[in-house]
Design an enzyme around this catalytic site. Sequence first.
Site, mmCIF file in Angstrom:
data_model
loop_
_atom_site.group_PDB
_atom_site.id
_atom_site.type_symbol
_atom_site.label_atom_id
_atom_site.label_comp_id
_atom_site.label_asym_id
_atom_site.label_seq_id
_atom_site.Cartn_x
_atom_site.Cartn_y
_atom_site.Cartn_z
ATOM 1 N N ASP A 53 0.913 -1.310 0.078
ATOM 2 C CA ASP A 53 0.055 0.017 0.022
ATOM 3 C C ASP A 53 0.959 1.239 -0.033
ATOM 4 O OD1 ASP A 53 0.844 -0.707 2.602
ATOM 5 O OD2 ASP A 53 -1.017 -0.896 3.552
ATOM 6 N N GLU A 129 -9.604 -2.013 4.728
ATOM 7 C CA GLU A 129 -10.327 -1.578 6.201
ATOM 8 C C GLU A 129 -11.684 -2.157 6.298
ATOM 9 O OE1 GLU A 129 -8.670 0.137 8.085
ATOM 10 O OE2 GLU A 129 -8.515 2.371 7.582
#
Length: 234
Positions: A53, A129
């Site tokens: 990421d 998430e």
Amino acid sequence: MVANMIAAQVLLKPDSVLGLATGSSPIGVYADLIDRYQKGELDFTQVRTVNLDEYIGLGADHPQSYAWYMRHNLFDHIRIDRSNTHIPNGLETDCQKECKRYDRIIRSLGGVDLQLLGIGPNGHIGFNEPCGEFVRGTHCVDLSDATISANARFFESPDQVPRQAYTMGIMGILQAKRIVMIAMGRGKAQAVRDMICGPVHPEVPASILQLHSDFILVADEEALSLVHPVSEDD
Ligand code: F6R
């Protein structure tokens, strides 16, 4: 222990594809790998890497970008072909374009041999998430308040934490041949428990790892403190 696993991977397959993570959990692993490299025990010249990421809005020269982190904590200290190291481009504003580009890279590498992971206190992996569904491919994510406050320790103030990030999707992670997660400290205990003992659910993204056939969790006692040993009555 984790550095041993990565070292074995690279020794047995010198052109391995390593999926790499940032954050505090893998720092000791990277230091150990640098040490082995300096002693001549490990050769990274053919290794390919793909990071999980990157924050959107931070360029590779920003000290809190993950590109900067990887150079500072690993790449600057080993001989590795930089064109073989991949991290999403945090300055790309065209989300669709960047996500497609990154997924193409992962495909062109033939998938990840060994994926290193940390876990967020909210159960995130990469920046996947908690949400209503598992997202398969690389995508742009709005960081949760929990992640923003957990990561504020790396910035001067919480206001400076970027609100969005690019992250490899759940499919990119799950397709790795072997996954190794590091979880340390009391702050990870609930997430570790939910990951191992709870249902597989996108509200705990790490719970999907229950379905992987070669997933290894390396954790300290505090991180495991809410996982109770199975008794004979269970
Ligand atoms: C970092 C990443 C995150 C971290 C997680 C744990 O590339 O993908 O999922 O692994 O937030 O962070 P630390 O290790 O700082 O507790």
